[in-house]
Scaffold this motif. Structure first.
Motif, PDB file in Angstrom:
ATOM      1  N   ALA A   1       0.840  -1.202   0.000  1.00 35.30           N
ATOM      2  CA  ALA A   1       0.000   0.000   0.000  1.00 35.30           C
ATOM      3  C   ALA A   1       0.873   1.250   0.000  1.00 35.30           C
ATOM      4  CB  ALA A   1      -0.925  -0.010   1.218  1.00 35.30           C
ATOM      5  N   LEU A   2       1.962   1.225   0.762  1.00 35.20           N
ATOM      6  CA  LEU A   2       2.900   2.345   0.764  1.00 35.20           C
ATOM      7  C   LEU A   2       3.558   2.488  -0.604  1.00 35.20           C
ATOM      8  CD1 LEU A   2       4.643   1.764   4.219  1.00 35.20           C
ATOM      9  CD2 LEU A   2       2.977   3.544   3.664  1.00 35.20           C
ATOM     10  N   TYR A   3       3.942   1.355  -1.169  1.00 32.90           N
ATOM     11  CA  TYR A   3       4.559   1.366  -2.496  1.00 32.90           C
ATOM     12  C   TYR A   3       3.613   1.980  -3.529  1.00 32.90           C
ATOM     13  CZ  TYR A   3       6.173  -0.168  -7.028  1.00 32.90           C
ATOM     14  OH  TYR A   3       6.556  -0.165  -8.344  1.00 32.90           O
ATOM     15  N   LEU A   4       2.353   1.575  -3.502  1.00 35.95           N
ATOM     16  CA  LEU A   4       1.401   2.064  -4.496  1.00 35.95           C
ATOM     17  C   LEU A   4       1.197   3.574  -4.412  1.00 35.95           C
ATOM     18  CD1 LEU A   4      -1.284  -0.769  -4.425  1.00 35.95           C
ATOM     19  CD2 LEU A   4       0.191  -0.158  -6.353  1.00 35.95           C
ATOM     20  N   THR A   5       1.286   4.123  -3.205  1.00 34.01           N
ATOM     21  CA  THR A   5       1.182   5.577  -3.053  1.00 34.01           C
ATOM     22  C   THR A   5       2.307   6.265  -3.826  1.00 34.01           C
ATOM     23  OG1 THR A   5       0.123   5.417  -0.888  1.00 34.01           O
ATOM     24  CG2 THR A   5       1.252   7.478  -1.402  1.00 34.01           C
ATOM     25  N   ASP A   6       3.523   5.743  -3.696  1.00 31.86           N
ATOM     26  CA  ASP A   6       4.669   6.334  -4.398  1.00 31.86           C
ATOM     27  C   ASP A   6       4.652   6.000  -5.882  1.00 31.86           C
ATOM     28  OD1 ASP A   6       5.578   7.488  -2.081  1.00 31.86           O
ATOM     29  OD2 ASP A   6       6.999   5.891  -1.607  1.00 31.86           O
ATOM     30  N   PHE A   7       4.128   4.839  -6.229  1.00 33.27           N
ATOM     31  CA  PHE A   7       4.003   4.463  -7.635  1.00 33.27           C
ATOM     32  C   PHE A   7       3.038   5.409  -8.345  1.00 33.27           C
ATOM     33  CE2 PHE A   7       2.038   1.676 -10.955  1.00 33.27           C
ATOM     34  CZ  PHE A   7       3.174   1.475 -11.720  1.00 33.27           C
ATOM     35  N   ALA A   8       1.908   5.697  -7.709  1.00 30.98           N
ATOM     36  CA  ALA A   8       0.945   6.636  -8.285  1.00 30.98           C
ATOM     37  C   ALA A   8       1.557   8.025  -8.420  1.00 30.98           C
ATOM     38  CB  ALA A   8      -0.315   6.689  -7.424  1.00 30.98           C
ATOM     39  N   ALA A   9       2.323   8.435  -7.411  1.00 25.80           N
ATOM     40  CA  ALA A   9       2.989   9.743  -7.472  1.00 25.80           C
ATOM     41  C   ALA A   9       3.980   9.781  -8.632  1.00 25.80           C
ATOM     42  CB  ALA A   9       3.690  10.029  -6.153  1.00 25.80           C
TER      43      ALA A   9
ATOM     44  N   THR B   1      -4.494   7.003 -11.053  1.00 23.85           N
ATOM     45  CA  THR B   1      -5.784   6.864 -10.370  1.00 23.85           C
ATOM     46  C   THR B   1      -6.142   5.402 -10.173  1.00 23.85           C
ATOM     47  OG1 THR B   1      -6.563   8.965 -11.292  1.00 23.85           O
ATOM     48  CG2 THR B   1      -8.241   7.428 -10.503  1.00 23.85           C
ATOM     49  N   GLY B   2      -5.862   4.581 -11.180  1.00 19.25           N
ATOM     50  CA  GLY B   2      -6.132   3.155 -11.063  1.00 19.25           C
ATOM     51  C   GLY B   2      -5.343   2.498  -9.947  1.00 19.25           C
ATOM     52  N   ALA B   3      -4.080   2.884  -9.812  1.00 14.86           N
ATOM     53  CA  ALA B   3      -3.245   2.326  -8.746  1.00 14.86           C
ATOM     54  C   ALA B   3      -3.803   2.683  -7.381  1.00 14.86           C
ATOM     55  CB  ALA B   3      -1.804   2.824  -8.886  1.00 14.86           C
ATOM     56  N   GLU B   4      -4.287   3.906  -7.253  1.00 13.84           N
ATOM     57  CA  GLU B   4      -4.796   4.374  -5.963  1.00 13.84           C
ATOM     58  C   GLU B   4      -6.194   3.843  -5.660  1.00 13.84           C
ATOM     59  OE1 GLU B   4      -2.614   8.591  -5.075  1.00 13.84           O
ATOM     60  OE2 GLU B   4      -4.356   8.619  -6.394  1.00 13.84           O
ATOM     61  N   GLU B   5      -7.018   3.720  -6.689  1.00 19.81           N
ATOM     62  CA  GLU B   5      -8.416   3.353  -6.445  1.00 19.81           C
ATOM     63  C   GLU B   5      -8.655   1.845  -6.569  1.00 19.81           C
ATOM     64  OE1 GLU B   5     -10.939   5.733  -8.900  1.00 19.81           O
ATOM     65  OE2 GLU B   5     -10.409   7.616  -7.879  1.00 19.81           O
ATOM     66  N   ALA B   6      -8.277   1.256  -7.686  1.00 20.36           N
ATOM     67  CA  ALA B   6      -8.567  -0.167  -7.895  1.00 20.36           C
ATOM     68  C   ALA B   6      -7.677  -1.058  -7.037  1.00 20.36           C
ATOM     69  CB  ALA B   6      -8.403  -0.517  -9.374  1.00 20.36           C
ATOM     70  N   GLU B   7      -6.356  -0.842  -7.138  1.00 20.00           N
ATOM     71  CA  GLU B   7      -5.436  -1.719  -6.416  1.00 20.00           C
ATOM     72  C   GLU B   7      -5.500  -1.478  -4.911  1.00 20.00           C
ATOM     73  OE1 GLU B   7      -1.580  -2.634  -8.378  1.00 20.00           O
ATOM     74  OE2 GLU B   7      -2.143  -1.018  -9.748  1.00 20.00           O
ATOM     75  N   LYS B   8      -5.480  -0.220  -4.497  1.00 20.72           N
ATOM     76  CA  LYS B   8      -5.502   0.052  -3.058  1.00 20.72           C
ATOM     77  C   LYS B   8      -6.858  -0.256  -2.436  1.00 20.72           C
ATOM     78  CE  LYS B   8      -3.114   3.223  -1.018  1.00 20.72           C
ATOM     79  NZ  LYS B   8      -2.505   4.478  -0.567  1.00 20.72           N
ATOM     80  N   SER B   9      -7.917  -0.295  -3.237  1.00 22.46           N
ATOM     81  CA  SER B   9      -9.214  -0.663  -2.676  1.00 22.46           C
ATOM     82  C   SER B   9      -9.189  -2.114  -2.212  1.00 22.46           C
ATOM     83  CB  SER B   9     -10.328  -0.452  -3.694  1.00 22.46           C
ATOM     84  OG  SER B   9     -10.206  -1.345  -4.781  1.00 22.46           O
TER      85      SER B   9
END
Length: 231
Positions: A43-51, A76-84
């Motif tokens: 989840a932390l990784y995905l935040t930086d990946f989206a950034a 947006t997909g990384a933050e919404e779909a994957e992190k959901s």
């Protein structure tokens, strides 16, 4: 072009698809604490990946609006779909993911990724992000195949299956295919030296992907600070 990067990293990817952490997810033997550790770090990784995707979207805004727009959509997909999916796990586990510390390989990977996207060329930035898409799709497909092969001979975990279904599924494959097309389009316009650097970044990110699962397998933590000769 992107296929040549994959070919260069093929031996490492072949090892990664058989990573003990991933195999244990399929056969149901992965301890839940290891998966929880992984999901928190991811989840932390995905935040930086989206950034990083947004950094690349900003870079392309002046030269190719269509690529720029698609990169923002990926973010947006990384933050919404994957992190959901991750957030649904946290709810099931009654875990609060706030104030979770980035562990060594998480920080190593995201720092490298952000540095390349920020300081290097457009093409290099695209290449450093590509393994997160492509390797995940590949291992997801491999895990789906192994799960089908094992069938009912093993105990299944619903949370592991949900993860496998997402990354081995058709919707994620469409995202990966679109991203590869962008990389190919940009790679056709760069010189040989830039292509070489793109390949180097791709291979490094493949190494870091493998190490990310190593970290979860080992439940890696930071060394403790020594005070007055005591840990």
């Amino acid at each position: 072009m992107a296929q040549s990067f994959w070919n260069a990293a093929a031996p490492l990817i072949a090892t990664t698809e058989k990573h003990p952490f991933l195999v244990a997810m399929v056969d149901g033997t992965l301890p839940l604490p290891n998966f929880q550790y992984y999901v928190l770090q991811d989840a932390l990784y995905l935040t930086d990946f989206a950034a990083s995707l947004r950094i690349m979207g900003d870079k392309f805004r002046a030269t190719d609006e269509s690529i720029s727009s698609r990169l923002y959509e990926f973010a947006t997909g990384a933050e919404e779909a994957e992190k959901s999916l991750h957030n649904s796990f946290f709810k099931e586990w009654n875990i609060n993911d706030e104030n979770v510390e980035r562990m060594p390989n998480t920080l190593l990977y995201t720092s490298y990724m952000i540095r390349v996207c920020t300081t290097r060329s457009h093409a290099e930035g695209l290449a450093v992000l590509l393994p997160c898409f492509w390797v995940y799709m590949h291992v997801g497909k491999c895990m789906l195949s192994l799960r089908e092969e094992l069938g009912d001979t093993v105990s299944r975990c619903a949370q592991f299956d949900a993860w496998i279904d997402m990354y081995g599924g058709e919707e994620f494959e469409k995202e990966v295919t679109d991203y590869i097309e962008i990389v190919d389009k940009v790679a056709k316009e760069v010189d040989g030296e830039t292509l070489k650097r793109m390949e180097e970044h791709f291979i490094m990110s493949c190494k870091l992907e493998h190490m990310f699962w190593d970290q979860a397998q080992e439940l890696m933590v930071w060394p403790k600070i020594v005070e007055n000769g005591k840990k």
